[in-house]
Design a protein around this motif. Structure first.
Motif: not given
Length: 73
Positions: A67-70, A50-58
């Motif tokens: 790398e810019a997503a946190g 879920v965390l990785e999916e959220a990062r990809e969405g952002i």
């Protein structure tokens, strides 16, 4: 008697009040997936997903590189 206006928050440099939609989405996610994403058990792996999916969405919304997503776990 005059109606009092709600206060205007001007300290957005320190913190910004989240939108109600954001709070609702966060609450829903935290109720469904509350495990440590660093853990190796099933709940932890689901939290990591879920965390990785959220990062990809952002990243996609910002049009940025991954790398810019946190920080990565």
């Amino acid at each position: 008697m005059p109606t009092r206006l709600p206060p205007i928050y001007l300290d957005h440099n320190s913190t910004t009040p989240p939108l109600h939609e954001v709070l609702a989405a966060m609450a829903e996610c935290q109720q469904m997936v509350y495990a440590n994403p660093e853990s190796q058990h099933q709940s932890g792996r689901r939290a990591r997903q879920v965390l990785e999916e959220a990062r990809e969405g952002i990243t996609h919304l910002l049009g940025a590189e991954r790398e810019a997503a946190g920080p990565t776990g």
